[in-house]
Write an enzyme that holds these catalytic residues in place. Sequence first.
Site, PDB file in Angstrom:
ATOM      1  N   GLY A  18     -17.464 -53.194  57.970  1.00 15.75           N
ATOM      2  CA  GLY A  18     -18.507 -53.582  57.332  1.00 15.75           C
ATOM      3  C   GLY A  18     -19.054 -51.568  56.491  1.00 15.75           C
ATOM      4  O   GLY A  18     -18.396 -50.859  57.042  1.00 15.75           O
ATOM      5  N   GLY A  20     -22.939 -49.725  56.169  1.00 10.24           N
ATOM      6  CA  GLY A  20     -24.172 -49.583  56.786  1.00 10.24           C
ATOM      7  C   GLY A  20     -25.513 -48.395  56.284  1.00 10.24           C
ATOM      8  O   GLY A  20     -24.141 -47.393  55.511  1.00 10.24           O
ATOM      9  N   GLY A  21     -26.356 -47.950  55.737  1.00  8.33           N
ATOM     10  CA  GLY A  21     -26.727 -46.883  55.816  1.00  8.33           C
ATOM     11  C   GLY A  21     -26.583 -45.352  56.511  1.00  8.33           C
ATOM     12  O   GLY A  21     -26.433 -43.852  55.791  1.00  8.33           O
ATOM     13  N   MET A  22     -25.736 -45.759  57.337  1.00 11.60           N
ATOM     14  CA  MET A  22     -25.618 -44.076  58.321  1.00 11.60           C
ATOM     15  C   MET A  22     -23.877 -44.510  58.121  1.00 11.60           C
ATOM     16  O   MET A  22     -23.665 -43.039  57.984  1.00 11.60           O
ATOM     17  CB  MET A  22     -25.244 -43.764  59.407  1.00 11.60           C
ATOM     18  CG  MET A  22     -27.276 -43.535  59.717  1.00 11.60           C
ATOM     19  SD  MET A  22     -27.595 -43.892  61.932  1.00 11.60           S
ATOM     20  CE  MET A  22     -26.548 -42.627  61.712  1.00 11.60           C
ATOM     21  N   VAL A  25     -17.763 -49.205  59.204  1.00 11.18           N
ATOM     22  CA  VAL A  25     -17.307 -49.222  60.447  1.00 11.18           C
ATOM     23  C   VAL A  25     -15.566 -50.115  60.394  1.00 11.18           C
ATOM     24  O   VAL A  25     -15.758 -51.129  58.956  1.00 11.18           O
ATOM     25  CB  VAL A  25     -17.880 -51.190  61.081  1.00 11.18           C
ATOM     26  CG1 VAL A  25     -17.238 -50.668  62.236  1.00 11.18           C
ATOM     27  CG2 VAL A  25     -19.480 -50.118  61.456  1.00 11.18           C
ATOM     28  N   LYS A  40     -16.667 -46.290  63.856  1.00  8.94           N
ATOM     29  CA  LYS A  40     -17.541 -45.893  62.889  1.00  8.94           C
ATOM     30  C   LYS A  40     -17.180 -44.435  63.091  1.00  8.94           C
ATOM     31  O   LYS A  40     -18.211 -43.351  62.937  1.00  8.94           O
ATOM     32  CB  LYS A  40     -19.179 -46.592  63.473  1.00  8.94           C
ATOM     33  CG  LYS A  40     -20.130 -46.048  62.802  1.00  8.94           C
ATOM     34  CD  LYS A  40     -21.582 -46.723  63.515  1.00  8.94           C
ATOM     35  CE  LYS A  40     -22.844 -46.255  62.535  1.00  8.94           C
ATOM     36  NZ  LYS A  40     -23.998 -47.050  63.261  1.00  8.94           N
ATOM     37  N   ASP A 141     -35.126 -50.098  66.323  1.00  4.76           N
ATOM     38  CA  ASP A 141     -33.951 -50.322  64.732  1.00  4.76           C
ATOM     39  C   ASP A 141     -34.055 -51.761  65.583  1.00  4.76           C
ATOM     40  O   ASP A 141     -32.477 -52.154  64.577  1.00  4.76           O
ATOM     41  CB  ASP A 141     -33.627 -49.327  64.660  1.00  4.76           C
ATOM     42  CG  ASP A 141     -33.545 -49.595  62.767  1.00  4.76           C
ATOM     43  OD1 ASP A 141     -34.331 -50.593  62.030  1.00  4.76           O
ATOM     44  OD2 ASP A 141     -31.448 -49.274  61.987  1.00  4.76           O
TER      45      ASP A 141
END
Length: 757
Positions: A18, A20-22, A25, A40, A141
């Site tokens: 995965g 994401g924005g930050m 993973v 992560k 969020d």
Amino acid sequence: MGENRLVQGRYRLLDLIGRGGMGEVWRARDESLGRQVAVKCLKPLGPYHDPSLASVLRERFRREARVAAALSHRGVTVVHDFGESDGTPYLVMELLEGRDLSRLLEDNKGHPLPVDDVADIAAQVAAALAYTHQHGVVHRDLKPGNIMRLTDGTVKICDFGIARLGHDIGFTARLTGTGVALGTPHYMSPEQIGGGEVDHRSDLYSLGCVLYEIATGTPPFDLEDAWAVLIGHRDTPPRPPRDRRPDLPGHLEEIILDLLAKRPEERPYDARELVRRIRGRRTTAVAGTAVGPALLDAADRGRLPSWTGGMTTGHKALGAGLRALPPDPGAALSARWAVTPRKYEGNRATSHNGPAEARRPAPALPAERTALPAERTALPQESAARHREAARLAALGRWAEAGEAHLAVAAELAALLGPDHPATLAGRHEALFALVRAGRVTEALAAYPDLAEARARVLGTDHPDTLATRQESAYALGRLGRHFEAHQVYAEVLAARVRAMGPDHPDTLRCRHNLACTLGRLGRLDDACRTALEVAAARARVLGPDHPDTLVSRCEVAYAQGQSGRWEEALRIYREVAEARARVLGADHPDTLAARYETALSLGRLGRSADALRRYRELIEDRTRVQGPTHPETLRARHGLGVNLGRLGRWEDALAEAREVCLLREQTLGPAHPDTLVSRREVAVALGWLGRWAEALTEYRRVTATRAQYLGPDHPDTLAGQGDEAHCLERLGRGKEAGELYRRVAVIRRQQASGGA
């Protein structure tokens, strides 16, 4: 970090699962314990990144580790370890076997999830939120990508990267101060968008967005422009889920709409209450429910916070799908009792129709719909429930019932807190607001001075709440045709707003907009046009040229120009507004359709009835598809079609259309509704053109009698109806009766003119 990289000599990264924005993973193996985990890692930002941004992201990452590690609940992802490897922060979590809700929707090809799955997911997420909120943690969020459903059916909340601990508000303030957006636009609460205080009820709103999406296949406000999405959350009631999915049970729709209330105090009190409601499977079906008022408090109605400036819509569960259509905030208001063509602020998709057209009353939702203070949350549960029910009734346009409910709540507040407590006064304001929309204008107007005096005494003469009450009293005066008095009050309130807030504050501009409307009703069309032009220019400067409020003021300019006979200029503006709204809000948005209606109306006024007829037919088709065949706006377009059939000399067709629209309006809106009366008058017009004057006289008299009963015998529209009667009497050879009626109307109008001079 890459595949087979060993982190801290313990966690071997196996494959990327995965991004994401930050961070990213990875599926990894814990070499010490021999188990598989998820790792992560904060993504590197590259050599040209902003150091302050890196600092913020690191804090968020550490925050997620600290918050999640302190929680232990089957509905929250377990955190095992946290640290840094070669300067890159990492977080070790349990490895979840399943799909997040975004992936579930994608796997389902955009179709909503089964009803039982929606209910099960709702109950499990609510239970997890009840636990986290009890421990002082607000997620902030919540979205489909942060909710996992495991292969065994367990649902878990992930990613507490921007969560707030109840005792650590300062930390949140530091994150907010960086200008980095907190939250995802499709799932953000109105208070997040407005930069207000955020508590556990913000998570409940986000959960409502998630449930709406998995229940219907699309978010509540599915627009491509981030700004339009934010405005939708802040200002627009969501389209009821059962409009999109009729098989959704009524109790689930009610829960979702309760969660999506604009004001936090009108949502379920906490997640535990929500769990009880979901698991209790309430069976009362509430079709078409929309909860909470359509507008936020005055302080929240200004510009969006600066950090939203460069915001994109972000990732929603589905990259494509049916476009969500935020409904016209005024479309469900069924008790619109003003029949004069006005476009006061608050109801953006209003029309301005002439004597032979459907004249839309356009009730102005107040610029400052005062939220009850925080003390309200301490009220007994029964009182809070009654207030929610009153707001629900108002959102459905059931204003008479809403008014009575708000009056009862205001009486309870007076007994509990005292008659001059701000919450009591706010409750009275809401009650009077509803009474005006229910047609009890005279009753409400009699109570406004006392309320305004009490608010001035308790809060101050220039307090926004005091000015809101005075501004509402001006609106009520206009509803009664007392436009000169309304103009005086608007002018006084405007001066106070300029003094207290400045000339360019959104609430000041809203008051100036309403003043422009009143100038038009007084026949001062040049002044009305000039004022509306100034407001439109200021709003374009402050809010942007395509902001809905700017476009509303441009429509007011067009209306004034049309009333002055400058229909070519009006047509040009209405077309430009329709194009802008289609671009920003979508082709099927009610505001876009309203501008198209004004375009068709202008064509008819220019004598281009064939063109107008074509536009009306296209609009009727789209309105029927989007809002249904008996929606008031669909019927309004059909009325315009009938008017133009008459202009083309097709009076038999015009009569048939007018009668059908009149019948549908009578069935859906009631026999005394202004729209019904306008259609009845159009029936009379067609009968007259066909030479059937006796039948026309009967219809005209029914219209006049009803207007006299609800608006008063001296109201301008009642007098106009008497003029129609006199004309009929004249055509029937009853000249003496006609002359007496003409003289009576003339005397009243002279008296009114001398009184307002």
